[in-house]
Design a protein around this motif. Structure first.
Motif, PDB file in Angstrom:
ATOM      1  N   SER A 194     -29.507  22.769 -74.237  1.00  0.00           N
ATOM      2  CA  SER A 194     -27.832  23.120 -73.427  1.00  0.00           C
ATOM      3  C   SER A 194     -27.294  21.566 -73.451  1.00  0.00           C
ATOM      4  O   SER A 194     -27.914  20.542 -73.486  1.00  0.00           O
ATOM      5  CB  SER A 194     -27.930  23.232 -72.245  1.00  0.00           C
ATOM      6  N   PHE A 195     -25.888  22.073 -73.232  1.00  0.00           N
ATOM      7  CA  PHE A 195     -24.952  20.253 -74.297  1.00  0.00           C
ATOM      8  C   PHE A 195     -23.563  20.410 -73.447  1.00  0.00           C
ATOM      9  O   PHE A 195     -23.438  21.613 -72.459  1.00  0.00           O
ATOM     10  CB  PHE A 195     -24.656  19.792 -75.311  1.00  0.00           C
ATOM     11  N   ALA A 196     -22.938  19.806 -73.419  1.00  0.00           N
ATOM     12  CA  ALA A 196     -21.938  19.710 -72.445  1.00  0.00           C
ATOM     13  C   ALA A 196     -20.821  18.802 -73.183  1.00  0.00           C
ATOM     14  O   ALA A 196     -20.302  17.828 -74.186  1.00  0.00           O
ATOM     15  CB  ALA A 196     -21.654  18.929 -70.665  1.00  0.00           C
ATOM     16  N   LEU A 197     -19.044  19.369 -73.331  1.00  0.00           N
ATOM     17  CA  LEU A 197     -17.942  18.770 -73.970  1.00  0.00           C
ATOM     18  C   LEU A 197     -17.159  19.180 -72.887  1.00  0.00           C
ATOM     19  O   LEU A 197     -17.001  19.759 -71.432  1.00  0.00           O
ATOM     20  CB  LEU A 197     -17.364  20.404 -75.276  1.00  0.00           C
ATOM     21  N   PRO A 209     -23.602  31.326 -77.244  1.00  0.00           N
ATOM     22  CA  PRO A 209     -23.908  30.827 -75.634  1.00  0.00           C
ATOM     23  C   PRO A 209     -24.703  31.641 -75.130  1.00  0.00           C
ATOM     24  O   PRO A 209     -24.423  33.022 -75.118  1.00  0.00           O
ATOM     25  CB  PRO A 209     -23.497  30.287 -75.228  1.00  0.00           C
ATOM     26  N   ASP A 210     -26.007  32.084 -74.695  1.00  0.00           N
ATOM     27  CA  ASP A 210     -26.199  32.676 -73.499  1.00  0.00           C
ATOM     28  C   ASP A 210     -25.224  32.495 -72.094  1.00  0.00           C
ATOM     29  O   ASP A 210     -25.150  33.848 -71.539  1.00  0.00           O
ATOM     30  CB  ASP A 210     -27.878  32.074 -72.935  1.00  0.00           C
ATOM     31  N   ARG A 211     -24.576  31.155 -72.082  1.00  0.00           N
ATOM     32  CA  ARG A 211     -23.883  30.886 -70.488  1.00  0.00           C
ATOM     33  C   ARG A 211     -23.087  29.755 -70.553  1.00  0.00           C
ATOM     34  O   ARG A 211     -23.901  29.124 -71.238  1.00  0.00           O
ATOM     35  CB  ARG A 211     -25.282  31.167 -69.278  1.00  0.00           C
ATOM     36  N   ILE A 212     -22.443  30.440 -70.278  1.00  0.00           N
ATOM     37  CA  ILE A 212     -20.949  28.873 -70.112  1.00  0.00           C
ATOM     38  C   ILE A 212     -20.509  28.571 -68.823  1.00  0.00           C
ATOM     39  O   ILE A 212     -19.791  29.353 -68.044  1.00  0.00           O
ATOM     40  CB  ILE A 212     -19.608  29.082 -70.813  1.00  0.00           C
ATOM     41  N   GLU A 213     -20.389  27.294 -68.216  1.00  0.00           N
ATOM     42  CA  GLU A 213     -20.209  26.752 -66.862  1.00  0.00           C
ATOM     43  C   GLU A 213     -19.456  25.493 -66.888  1.00  0.00           C
ATOM     44  O   GLU A 213     -19.915  24.978 -68.012  1.00  0.00           O
ATOM     45  CB  GLU A 213     -21.309  26.688 -66.230  1.00  0.00           C
ATOM     46  N   PRO A 214     -19.040  25.679 -66.055  1.00  0.00           N
ATOM     47  CA  PRO A 214     -18.297  24.144 -65.407  1.00  0.00           C
ATOM     48  C   PRO A 214     -18.883  23.292 -65.038  1.00  0.00           C
ATOM     49  O   PRO A 214     -20.625  23.787 -64.518  1.00  0.00           O
ATOM     50  CB  PRO A 214     -17.003  24.094 -65.256  1.00  0.00           C
ATOM     51  N   CYS A 215     -18.869  21.769 -65.673  1.00  0.00           N
ATOM     52  CA  CYS A 215     -19.998  21.025 -64.995  1.00  0.00           C
ATOM     53  C   CYS A 215     -19.398  19.447 -64.813  1.00  0.00           C
ATOM     54  O   CYS A 215     -18.485  19.349 -65.381  1.00  0.00           O
ATOM     55  CB  CYS A 215     -20.918  21.038 -66.173  1.00  0.00           C
ATOM     56  N   GLU A 216     -20.024  18.176 -64.145  1.00  0.00           N
ATOM     57  CA  GLU A 216     -19.284  17.027 -64.067  1.00  0.00           C
ATOM     58  C   GLU A 216     -20.073  16.650 -63.966  1.00  0.00           C
ATOM     59  O   GLU A 216     -21.133  16.019 -63.582  1.00  0.00           O
ATOM     60  CB  GLU A 216     -18.655  17.468 -61.858  1.00  0.00           C
ATOM     61  N   LEU A 217     -19.323  15.550 -64.788  1.00  0.00           N
ATOM     62  CA  LEU A 217     -20.392  13.923 -64.999  1.00  0.00           C
ATOM     63  C   LEU A 217     -20.060  13.329 -65.119  1.00  0.00           C
ATOM     64  O   LEU A 217     -18.690  12.813 -64.552  1.00  0.00           O
ATOM     65  CB  LEU A 217     -21.092  14.374 -67.091  1.00  0.00           C
ATOM     66  N   GLN A 218     -20.649  11.799 -64.642  1.00  0.00           N
ATOM     67  CA  GLN A 218     -20.134  10.967 -64.544  1.00  0.00           C
ATOM     68  C   GLN A 218     -18.551  10.196 -65.190  1.00  0.00           C
ATOM     69  O   GLN A 218     -19.659   9.828 -66.443  1.00  0.00           O
ATOM     70  CB  GLN A 218     -20.726   9.503 -64.187  1.00  0.00           C
ATOM     71  N   ARG A 255     -16.565  11.350 -66.654  1.00  0.00           N
ATOM     72  CA  ARG A 255     -15.737  11.641 -67.477  1.00  0.00           C
ATOM     73  C   ARG A 255     -15.120  12.816 -67.447  1.00  0.00           C
ATOM     74  O   ARG A 255     -14.859  12.960 -66.057  1.00  0.00           O
ATOM     75  CB  ARG A 255     -17.120  13.126 -68.449  1.00  0.00           C
ATOM     76  N   PRO A 256     -14.207  14.031 -67.972  1.00  0.00           N
ATOM     77  CA  PRO A 256     -13.129  14.373 -67.449  1.00  0.00           C
ATOM     78  C   PRO A 256     -14.145  15.709 -67.135  1.00  0.00           C
ATOM     79  O   PRO A 256     -14.809  15.962 -66.606  1.00  0.00           O
ATOM     80  CB  PRO A 256     -12.461  14.484 -68.522  1.00  0.00           C
ATOM     81  N   ALA A 257     -12.825  17.299 -66.688  1.00  0.00           N
ATOM     82  CA  ALA A 257     -13.400  18.399 -65.945  1.00  0.00           C
ATOM     83  C   ALA A 257     -14.762  17.924 -67.891  1.00  0.00           C
ATOM     84  O   ALA A 257     -13.861  18.104 -68.447  1.00  0.00           O
ATOM     85  CB  ALA A 257     -12.706  19.109 -65.690  1.00  0.00           C
ATOM     86  N   MET A 258     -15.804  19.500 -67.291  1.00  0.00           N
ATOM     87  CA  MET A 258     -16.588  19.540 -68.449  1.00  0.00           C
ATOM     88  C   MET A 258     -17.211  21.086 -68.802  1.00  0.00           C
ATOM     89  O   MET A 258     -17.081  21.350 -67.473  1.00  0.00           O
ATOM     90  CB  MET A 258     -17.966  18.686 -68.977  1.00  0.00           C
ATOM     91  N   THR A 259     -17.371  20.716 -69.936  1.00  0.00           N
ATOM     92  CA  THR A 259     -18.257  22.525 -69.866  1.00  0.00           C
ATOM     93  C   THR A 259     -19.505  21.988 -70.095  1.00  0.00           C
ATOM     94  O   THR A 259     -20.089  21.705 -71.310  1.00  0.00           O
ATOM     95  CB  THR A 259     -17.271  23.632 -71.414  1.00  0.00           C
ATOM     96  N   ARG A 260     -20.474  23.151 -69.631  1.00  0.00           N
ATOM     97  CA  ARG A 260     -21.711  23.197 -70.384  1.00  0.00           C
ATOM     98  C   ARG A 260     -22.262  24.337 -70.633  1.00  0.00           C
ATOM     99  O   ARG A 260     -21.929  25.073 -70.719  1.00  0.00           O
ATOM    100  CB  ARG A 260     -22.718  22.867 -69.168  1.00  0.00           C
ATOM    101  N   TYR A 261     -22.783  24.225 -72.037  1.00  0.00           N
ATOM    102  CA  TYR A 261     -23.384  25.255 -73.019  1.00  0.00           C
ATOM    103  C   TYR A 261     -24.584  25.318 -73.242  1.00  0.00           C
ATOM    104  O   TYR A 261     -24.745  24.627 -73.604  1.00  0.00           O
ATOM    105  CB  TYR A 261     -22.732  25.539 -74.441  1.00  0.00           C
ATOM    106  N   PHE A 262     -25.413  26.877 -72.844  1.00  0.00           N
ATOM    107  CA  PHE A 262     -26.961  26.846 -72.882  1.00  0.00           C
ATOM    108  C   PHE A 262     -26.877  28.075 -74.149  1.00  0.00           C
ATOM    109  O   PHE A 262     -26.351  28.704 -74.064  1.00  0.00           O
ATOM    110  CB  PHE A 262     -27.037  27.910 -71.530  1.00  0.00           C
ATOM    111  N   PHE A 263     -28.026  27.756 -74.299  1.00  0.00           N
ATOM    112  CA  PHE A 263     -28.610  28.423 -75.397  1.00  0.00           C
ATOM    113  C   PHE A 263     -30.253  28.619 -76.057  1.00  0.00           C
ATOM    114  O   PHE A 263     -30.388  27.765 -74.663  1.00  0.00           O
ATOM    115  CB  PHE A 263     -28.761  27.545 -76.874  1.00  0.00           C
TER     116      PHE A 263
END
Length: 375
Positions: free
Chosen positions: A26-29, A47-56, A58-66
């Motif tokens: 997984s990674f975030a953009l 991607p199997d799953r896509i969900e929002p995430c918060e990272l220090q 950074r702006p609002a991010m999206t995490r992609y799961f494979f």
């Protein structure tokens, strides 16, 4: 991670490829970016799953799961707009970085970047190298302290550059010329002070970039061979202090910046700056510590929210060290800074262990502040 980047107006178009070793990845953009395609060893995947995430930072991010990946390469294409701090998307300057989430970050993403940027030699990519045969810029980052694929693309006809002793000072506003000249003089003085104090010199061929006046009170940031100022307004003493702090991060760095451990980076960078000011700009030193004592309103603990990075990470350790300075003197602070600079592993546990036998008084104070932090 190999990155192929094109900028078209306010949008970026990116192709990335890196190595995967595990079936789950997984990674975030940044959330404004749209994933257009993905391949594992040239086979199309989703991607199997896509969900929002918060990272220090950074702006609002999206995490992609494979999942169910085969060892080999992961290739993705994405495009879209950007948001976040220090962002410029205009013909005279394109600037986006770690703070804008423009490339795959965190989780399983690689932190070594080999970027190709499609732009001609009418631009200058800071810390980049132009390939005239391919008509593009190359940028490589393998910095273990603050890994960042930092794009600072400047239109040569719009920027001014002053060079001296291996340092390039880039600025946009012609009216900044005198102030940049002053900063250049102080830059040389600060670097010489740190070389003498720490016993080793910073990298040659470094750049200092003053951004156009857009972000006020953003201060500055430091990367490998790069210092970026968001503005030059205000008192020159504050700019000298800020420059000394950012250059102090060349030595005060290495701890995790996203957790409470960042107190190590900020405290040692700030006290590197304060030692310079104490010797070379004593009035600025006195004003800085007086202002901080009068305006500090936080808890006094180095770990007020567990492992999370506290808002007061820049100030608490600085004041604790000021108490140590007033009680045991300059030599104790000098020892703490040099010990941290020389640590192979930069975290609180290893730092305290290095202090335990040689500097028991500082050890006890810092150990207490990590537990309770009542100043």
């Amino acid at each position: 991670m190999n990155i192929d980047l094109q900028v078209r107006g306010q949008r970026i178009y990116v192709k990335c490829e890196w190595t995967v070793k595990k079936p789950d990845h997984s990674f975030a953009l940044g959330q404004l970016l749209r994933l257009c395609a993905a391949q594992n060893n040239s086979k199309a995947i989703h991607p199997d799953r896509i969900e929002p995430c918060e990272l220090q930072f950074r702006p609002a991010m999206t995490r992609y799961f494979f999942s169910n990946l085969e060892p080999g390469t992961l290739y993705i294409e994405y495009e879209g707009g950007l948001e976040g701090a220090f962002l410029f998307m205009q013909p005279e300057i394109y600037h986006f970085s770690f703070y804008n989430g423009w490339y795959p970050v965190d989780f399983d993403a690689e932190e070594k970047y080999d970027m190709s940027l499609h732009a001609g030699d009418e631009y200058q990519l800071i810390n980049g190298r132009y390939d005239p045969d391919l008509g593009l810029w190359r940028y490589v980052c393998d910095n273990k302290e603050v890994p960042d694929c930092n794009v600072l693309l400047l239109c040569k006809s719009r920027y001014h550059c002053v060079q001296q002793e291996g340092v390039s000072f880039w600025y946009f506003e012609p009216s900044h010329g005198d102030r940049v000249g002053q900063l250049a003089e102080h830059y040389a003085s600060i670097r010489e002070f740190y070389k003498k104090f720490y016993g080793h010199i910073t990298a040659e061929d470094v750049s200092l970039v003053v951004l156009p006046e857009k972000y006020h009170n953003y201060g500055a940031y430091q990367r490998e061979r790069l210092t970026v100022f968001s503005e030059l307004q205000g008192e020159m003493g504050d700019k000298i202090h800020g420059l000394a702090h950012e250059l102090g991060h060349i030595y005060g760095a290495g701890a995790d910046t996203a957790t409470w451990e960042d107190w190590l980076n900020e405290t040692h960078a700030e006290w590197s700056a304060l030692l310079y000011l104490r010797e070379c700009q004593p009035q600025i030193f006195a004003a800085a510590v007086e202002w901080l004592e009068q305006n500090y309103k936080q808890s006094g603990t180095l770990r007020p929210h567990g492992d999370a990075r506290p808002n007061e990470v820049h100030d608490t350790g600085t004041l604790i060290y000021y108490d140590i300075y007033k009680t045991w003197g300059l030599s104790e602070i000098e020892a703490l800074l040099r010990i941290f600079d020389g640590l192979p592993t930069k975290d609180t546990e290893h730092f305290l262990q290095a202090l335990k036998s040689r500097h028991p008084d500082s050890y006890k104070i810092l150990l207490e502040k990590c537990r309770e932090g009542k100043r």
